[in-house]
Design a protein around this motif. Structure first.
Motif, PDB file in Angstrom:
ATOM      1  N   SER A   1       0.821  -1.218   0.000  1.00 33.71           N
ATOM      2  CA  SER A   1       0.000   0.000   0.000  1.00 33.71           C
ATOM      3  C   SER A   1       0.849   1.259   0.000  1.00 33.71           C
ATOM      4  N   ALA A   2       2.058   1.161   0.541  1.00 42.80           N
ATOM      5  CA  ALA A   2       2.927   2.337   0.619  1.00 42.80           C
ATOM      6  C   ALA A   2       3.627   2.652  -0.691  1.00 42.80           C
ATOM      7  N   MET A   3       3.689   1.706  -1.621  1.00 42.20           N
ATOM      8  CA  MET A   3       4.455   1.905  -2.841  1.00 42.20           C
ATOM      9  C   MET A   3       3.981   3.100  -3.683  1.00 42.20           C
ATOM     10  N   PRO A   4       2.664   3.283  -3.906  1.00 44.33           N
ATOM     11  CA  PRO A   4       2.240   4.442  -4.701  1.00 44.33           C
ATOM     12  C   PRO A   4       2.699   5.771  -4.117  1.00 44.33           C
ATOM     13  N   THR A   5       2.666   5.899  -2.791  1.00 51.11           N
ATOM     14  CA  THR A   5       3.125   7.135  -2.151  1.00 51.11           C
ATOM     15  C   THR A   5       4.600   7.369  -2.428  1.00 51.11           C
ATOM     16  N   LEU A   6       5.396   6.315  -2.326  1.00 51.99           N
ATOM     17  CA  LEU A   6       6.826   6.447  -2.615  1.00 51.99           C
ATOM     18  C   LEU A   6       7.054   6.814  -4.071  1.00 51.99           C
TER      19      LEU A   6
ATOM     20  N   MET B   1       7.106  -6.096 -10.035  1.00 50.55           N
ATOM     21  CA  MET B   1       7.040  -4.817  -9.339  1.00 50.55           C
ATOM     22  C   MET B   1       5.810  -4.773  -8.448  1.00 50.55           C
ATOM     23  N   GLN B   2       5.977  -4.186  -7.270  1.00 45.60           N
ATOM     24  CA  GLN B   2       4.931  -4.197  -6.257  1.00 45.60           C
ATOM     25  C   GLN B   2       4.091  -2.925  -6.298  1.00 45.60           C
ATOM     26  N   GLY B   3       2.803  -3.073  -5.944  1.00 51.52           N
ATOM     27  CA  GLY B   3       1.940  -1.910  -5.773  1.00 51.52           C
ATOM     28  C   GLY B   3       1.442  -1.259  -7.043  1.00 51.52           C
TER      29      GLY B   3
ATOM     30  N   THR C   1      15.627  -5.314  -2.202  1.00 49.86           N
ATOM     31  CA  THR C   1      16.595  -5.356  -3.295  1.00 49.86           C
ATOM     32  C   THR C   1      17.829  -4.526  -2.944  1.00 49.86           C
ATOM     33  N   ASP C   2      18.998  -5.104  -3.163  1.00 48.19           N
ATOM     34  CA  ASP C   2      20.280  -4.436  -2.903  1.00 48.19           C
ATOM     35  C   ASP C   2      20.593  -3.519  -4.083  1.00 48.19           C
ATOM     36  N   LEU C   3      20.341  -2.225  -3.928  1.00 46.53           N
ATOM     37  CA  LEU C   3      20.485  -1.291  -5.046  1.00 46.53           C
ATOM     38  C   LEU C   3      21.941  -1.067  -5.430  1.00 46.53           C
TER      39      LEU C   3
ATOM     40  N   LEU D   1      12.580   1.540  -5.033  1.00 42.49           N
ATOM     41  CA  LEU D   1      13.279   0.424  -5.659  1.00 42.49           C
ATOM     42  C   LEU D   1      13.663  -0.643  -4.645  1.00 42.49           C
ATOM     43  N   GLU D   2      14.125  -0.233  -3.485  1.00 43.36           N
ATOM     44  CA  GLU D   2      14.561  -1.199  -2.486  1.00 43.36           C
ATOM     45  C   GLU D   2      13.407  -2.088  -2.020  1.00 43.36           C
ATOM     46  N   MET D   3      12.243  -1.493  -1.816  1.00 43.86           N
ATOM     47  CA  MET D   3      11.125  -2.229  -1.243  1.00 43.86           C
ATOM     48  C   MET D   3      10.085  -2.677  -2.264  1.00 43.86           C
ATOM     49  N   GLY D   4      10.110  -2.091  -3.465  1.00 42.42           N
ATOM     50  CA  GLY D   4       9.056  -2.386  -4.421  1.00 42.42           C
ATOM     51  C   GLY D   4       9.474  -2.955  -5.752  1.00 42.42           C
ATOM     52  N   LEU D   5      10.768  -2.925  -6.087  1.00 42.86           N
ATOM     53  CA  LEU D   5      11.194  -3.426  -7.392  1.00 42.86           C
ATOM     54  C   LEU D   5      10.951  -4.921  -7.526  1.00 42.86           C
TER      55      LEU D   5
END
Length: 343
Positions: free
Chosen positions: A73-78, A114-116, A97-99, A88-92
Motif C-alpha cells: 500500500s505504501a508503494m504508490p506514495t513512494l 514490481m509491487q503496488g 533489493t540491494d540497489l 526500488l529497495e522495497m518495491g522493485l
C-alpha cells in the motif's frame, strides 16, 4: 563485457524472481544471468551474486500478511513522492533489493514483479527510478500471471526479452505436453473434493493457476477461484466437505509447512467446533513444499501437477515426489483435530 555472434554485446540479465530464473534456466540461457534472488536455489546459480534478501525477517504468518499488505500500500506514495531509493529497495521485487549491487551489475534486462502497481503507480515510475540509479533505462519484464494462460504469456515475454523467441515457443510446447501427460494419468478416476490452503493465518484458498491444476488432476477445487486467492472461514471449510485438504503454504519449506499445517489444524478445529473437526478428521491432509510447488509459475508447474496426481491418485501414477515435494500430515500432526472430534 562478453561478446556474442557478430560482435554483439551479450545481454546482462538480472532475475529478481525465482520463477523467472527457472524460465531462464529452461531456455538454456543461464549464461546471460548476472544476478539472482536469495531464493534461486539451482546449483548452477549459486556462484552468482544474490541481489535480494527477505523483506520482513522471521515473522508468524499473520504478521507477514499484515506487513506485506502495508508495504504494498505504501508503494504508490513512494512513487509519486519521488522517493527513488525506497521505491526500488522495497518495491522493485517482492523482496528487499540491494540497489548498490544492482548498480554494479549494470543489467540490460530485469525480470521481476514490481509491487503496488495500479492507477497511482505504473511501471514507468520504476523505470524512471532505475534510470536515476543506473543512468540508463534497462528493459523491465513484469511477470504477473494470474492463471495458466498468463504463465505462458510471461514465459513468452521472458524469451522475447532475451531474444530467444523461437526457443521460448519450443519450451512452452514441451511443458504443455508434460502437463497433458500428467493430466492423462488422472483421467477416468474419482474426482475428489479438494481445498488448497495457500496461507494459514488468515486462511486463504489458493487461486490463480492452482484451481486449474486441481482440475487437470481430475479433482474439484471446492473453495479456490482462478480470479484470486480468497479468504475462508472454518465453517466454510466444513461446509465444503473436502475429501483432501492440501496445505500449500507459499514460501515455506516442506518441514516448515508441516509445523504450520499442524498449528492451523489445531486452530481450525478449536475455532470451528465439532463440525470443522469432523471435516478435518474425515479428510486426507497433505502438505507441499511451498518453496517450489504451486508458488513458482513456470517450469515448476509440471512438478506441481505431478504432485497432485501422485497425492490424489497414487494408484495411477507415482512420480517419486512424496517425501521431497509433498507428504501426508499424519501421526501427531492429526492429533489435535482428532482430540477435538472426540470431545
Amino acid at each position: 563485457m562478453m561478446k556474442g555472434k557478430a560482435g554483439a554485446k551479450q545481454l546482462r540479465v538480472l532475475s529478481l524472481l525465482p520463477g523467472a530464473s527457472d524460465i531462464v534456466r529452461a531456455l538454456d540461457a543461464v549464461k546471460l544471468l548476472v544476478g539472482r534472488t536469495h531464493e534461486c536455489d539451482w546449483p548452477e546459480l549459486q556462484s552468482m551474486p544474490a541481489c535480494t534478501s527477505n523483506k520482513l525477517g522471521d515473522m508468524p504468518p499473520a504478521e507477514v500478511d499484515q506487513a506485506m499488505g502495508a508495504c504494498s500500500s505504501a508503494m504508490p506514495t513512494l512513487g509519486w513522492a519521488g522517493a527513488t531509493p525506497a521505491l526500488l529497495e522495497m518495491g522493485l521485487s517482492p523482496y528487499r533489493t540491494d540497489l548498490d549491487l544492482v548498480a554494479r551489475l549494470k543489467p540490460d534486462v530485469i525480470l521481476t514483479q514490481m509491487q503496488g502497481l495500479g492507477p497511482e503507480l505504473s511501471p514507468d515510475h520504476y523505470a524512471a527510478a532505475l534510470e536515476a540509479l543506473l543512468g540508463y533505462r534497462p528493459a523491465l519484464v513484469q511477470l504477473d500471471a494470474l492463471e495458466l494462460e498468463g504463465v505462458w504469456r510471461d514465459m513468452r515475454a521472458v524469451a522475447e526479452a532475451l531474444r530467444l523467441g523461437s526457443k521460448g515457443a519450443d519450451m512452452i510446447k514441451g511443458l504443455q505436453g508434460r502437463l497433458a501427460a500428467a493430466s492423462a494419468a488422472a483421467r477416468g478416476r474419482q474426482h475428489p473434493r479438494v481445498v488448497v490452503v495457500q496461507w494459514s493465518d488468515p486462511l486463504f484458498a489458493a487461486g490463480g493457476w492452482v484451481p486449474q491444476l486441481v482440475e487437470m488432476a481430475g479433482a474439484r477445487d471446492v473453495l479456490g477461484k482462478v480470479e484470486e486467492a480468497v479468504t475462508f472461514t472454518p465453517q466454510q471449510l466444513a461446509d465444503a466437505k473436502p475429501d483432501v485438504v492440501a496445505f500449500a503454504l507459499c514460501g515455506f519449506s516442506l518441514a516448515a509447512s508441516q509445523t504450520l499445517a499442524q498449528q492451523a489444524m489445531q486452530q481450525l478445529a478449536e475455532a470451528g467446533g465439532g463440525a470443522v473437526a469432523e471435516a478435518l478428521a474425515r479428510a486426507r491432509v497433505i502438505v507441499t513444499d511451498g518453496l517450489h510447488v504451486f508458488s513458482r509459475p513456470g517450469p515448476w508447474l509440471v512438478q506441481s501437477l505431478e504432485v497432485l496426481v501422485e497425492a490424489l491418485h497414487g494408484e495411477a501414477q507415482g512420480y517419486g515426489h512424496e517425501g521431497s515435494l509433498w507428504a501426508p500430515l499424519e501421526g501427531r500432526h492429526r492429533a489435535a483435530a482428532a482430540a477435538v472430534t472426540q470431545t
